[in-house]
Scaffold this motif. Structure first.
Motif, PDB file in Angstrom:
ATOM      1  N   CYS A  45      34.917  28.240  39.341  1.00  0.00           N
ATOM      2  CA  CYS A  45      34.161  28.992  40.863  1.00  0.00           C
ATOM      3  C   CYS A  45      32.545  27.910  41.357  1.00  0.00           C
ATOM      4  CB  CYS A  45      33.681  30.729  41.094  1.00  0.00           C
ATOM      5  SG  CYS A  45      32.431  30.712  42.731  1.00  0.00           S
ATOM      6  N   GLY A  55      40.333  35.606  38.023  1.00  0.00           N
ATOM      7  CA  GLY A  55      40.083  36.575  39.530  1.00  0.00           C
ATOM      8  C   GLY A  55      41.270  37.605  39.923  1.00  0.00           C
ATOM      9  N   CYS A  64      36.981  35.730  42.642  1.00  0.00           N
ATOM     10  CA  CYS A  64      36.323  35.484  42.081  1.00  0.00           C
ATOM     11  C   CYS A  64      35.945  36.416  41.080  1.00  0.00           C
ATOM     12  CB  CYS A  64      34.825  34.083  41.677  1.00  0.00           C
ATOM     13  SG  CYS A  64      34.108  34.238  40.838  1.00  0.00           S
ATOM     14  N   PRO A  65      36.264  36.620  39.921  1.00  0.00           N
ATOM     15  CA  PRO A  65      35.791  38.120  39.069  1.00  0.00           C
ATOM     16  C   PRO A  65      34.299  38.397  39.123  1.00  0.00           C
ATOM     17  CG  PRO A  65      36.130  35.921  37.875  1.00  0.00           C
ATOM     18  CD  PRO A  65      36.431  35.514  39.154  1.00  0.00           C
TER      19      PRO A  65
END
Ligand code: FES
Length: 111
Positions: A45, A55, A64-65
Protein backbone atom coordinates in the motif's frame (compact mmCIF):
# COMPACT_ATOMS: atom_id res chain seq x y z
CA UNK A 1 7.91 -6.82 -25.48
CA UNK A 2 5.19 -8.52 -23.51
CA UNK A 3 6.20 -11.56 -21.52
CA UNK A 4 3.53 -13.51 -19.74
CA UNK A 5 4.45 -15.70 -16.82
CA UNK A 6 2.11 -18.60 -16.01
CA UNK A 7 1.53 -18.28 -12.27
CA UNK A 8 -0.87 -21.21 -11.97
CA UNK A 9 -4.53 -22.15 -12.22
CA UNK A 10 -7.21 -19.54 -11.57
CA UNK A 11 -8.80 -21.96 -9.14
CA UNK A 12 -5.75 -21.71 -6.88
CA UNK A 13 -6.82 -18.14 -6.05
CA UNK A 14 -9.92 -17.99 -3.84
CA UNK A 15 -12.78 -15.81 -5.05
CA UNK A 16 -12.44 -12.36 -3.45
CA UNK A 17 -8.94 -13.37 -2.41
CA UNK A 18 -5.40 -13.01 -3.65
CA UNK A 19 -2.18 -14.84 -4.20
CA UNK A 20 1.24 -13.27 -3.88
CA UNK A 21 3.87 -13.64 -6.59
CA UNK A 22 7.42 -12.80 -5.55
CA UNK A 23 9.39 -10.93 -8.19
CA UNK A 24 12.75 -9.23 -8.33
CA UNK A 25 10.90 -5.91 -7.98
CA UNK A 26 8.92 -6.95 -4.92
CA UNK A 27 5.72 -8.85 -4.33
CA UNK A 28 2.78 -8.64 -6.71
CA UNK A 29 -0.72 -9.40 -5.42
CA UNK A 30 -2.92 -11.17 -7.95
CA UNK A 31 -6.60 -10.80 -7.05
CA UNK A 32 -9.64 -12.76 -8.16
CA UNK A 33 -13.04 -11.09 -7.90
CA UNK A 34 -16.37 -12.75 -7.17
CA UNK A 35 -17.00 -12.82 -10.94
CA UNK A 36 -13.58 -14.32 -11.78
CA UNK A 37 -11.97 -11.14 -13.08
CA UNK A 38 -8.27 -10.94 -12.21
CA UNK A 39 -6.13 -7.94 -11.32
CA UNK A 40 -2.47 -7.60 -10.39
CA UNK A 41 -1.09 -4.83 -8.19
CA UNK A 42 2.00 -4.21 -6.13
CA UNK A 43 1.43 -5.90 -2.77
CA UNK A 44 2.39 -2.73 -0.94
CA UNK A 45 0.00 0.00 0.00
CA UNK A 46 1.37 3.47 -0.89
CA UNK A 47 0.11 4.82 2.45
CA UNK A 48 2.28 2.89 4.94
CA UNK A 49 3.14 -0.32 3.15
CA UNK A 50 0.22 -2.52 4.17
CA UNK A 51 -0.10 -5.89 2.42
CA UNK A 52 -2.91 -5.34 -0.07
CA UNK A 53 -3.09 -9.10 -0.70
CA UNK A 54 -4.58 -9.38 2.80
CA UNK A 55 -7.15 -6.69 2.10
CA UNK A 56 -10.85 -7.07 1.48
CA UNK A 57 -11.92 -7.44 -2.14
CA UNK A 58 -15.29 -5.90 -3.02
CA UNK A 59 -16.33 -5.55 -6.63
CA UNK A 60 -13.22 -4.39 -8.48
CA UNK A 61 -11.77 -2.62 -5.44
CA UNK A 62 -9.61 -3.70 -2.53
CA UNK A 63 -9.53 -2.19 0.93
CA UNK A 64 -6.13 -2.10 2.62
CA UNK A 65 -6.10 -4.14 5.85
CA UNK A 66 -4.17 -1.53 7.83
CA UNK A 67 -6.02 1.78 7.53
CA UNK A 68 -8.83 0.95 5.12
CA UNK A 69 -7.78 2.98 2.12
CA UNK A 70 -9.67 1.73 -0.92
CA UNK A 71 -8.00 1.18 -4.29
CA UNK A 72 -9.52 0.60 -7.69
CA UNK A 73 -7.80 -2.60 -8.81
CA UNK A 74 -8.14 -1.66 -12.48
CA UNK A 75 -6.27 1.64 -12.22
CA UNK A 76 -4.48 1.28 -8.87
CA UNK A 77 -5.82 4.71 -7.83
CA UNK A 78 -6.90 5.44 -4.27
CA UNK A 79 -10.61 6.19 -3.96
CA UNK A 80 -12.46 8.86 -2.06
CA UNK A 81 -10.51 11.51 -0.20
CA UNK A 82 -7.27 9.54 -0.11
CA UNK A 83 -4.55 10.16 -2.65
CA UNK A 84 -2.22 7.41 -3.74
CA UNK A 85 -1.43 5.09 -6.56
CA UNK A 86 -0.49 1.44 -6.64
CA UNK A 87 1.38 0.06 -9.64
CA UNK A 88 -0.73 -2.32 -11.68
CA UNK A 89 0.29 -5.16 -13.97
CA UNK A 90 -1.42 -6.64 -16.96
CA UNK A 91 -2.84 -10.05 -16.11
CA UNK A 92 -5.17 -12.38 -17.98
CA UNK A 93 -6.64 -15.84 -17.83
CA UNK A 94 -6.18 -18.32 -20.66
CA UNK A 95 -7.45 -21.89 -20.53
CA UNK A 96 -7.92 -21.57 -16.78
CA UNK A 97 -4.32 -20.41 -16.18
CA UNK A 98 -3.40 -17.00 -14.83
CA UNK A 99 -0.80 -15.19 -16.93
CA UNK A 100 1.04 -12.19 -15.50
CA UNK A 101 2.73 -9.68 -17.78
CA UNK A 102 6.28 -9.39 -16.47
CA UNK A 103 7.58 -6.94 -19.08
CA UNK A 104 7.42 -3.97 -16.67
CA UNK A 105 9.06 -5.99 -13.91
CA UNK A 106 11.88 -6.99 -16.23
CA UNK A 107 12.22 -3.46 -17.61
CA UNK A 108 12.51 -1.91 -14.14
CA UNK A 109 14.97 -4.54 -13.08
CA UNK A 110 17.18 -3.74 -16.05
CA UNK A 111 17.02 0.03 -15.45
S1 FES B 1 -1.02 1.14 4.96
FE1 FES B 1 -2.70 0.89 3.61
S2 FES B 1 -4.13 2.31 4.28
FE2 FES B 1 -2.46 2.61 5.60
Amino acid sequence: MTRYLDIGPLDDIPREGARVVKTAMGCVAVFRTATDAVFALDDRCPHKGGPLSEGIVHGTSVTCPLHAWVFDMGTGAAQGADEGQVATYDVRVEAGRVLLDTSRILRERAA
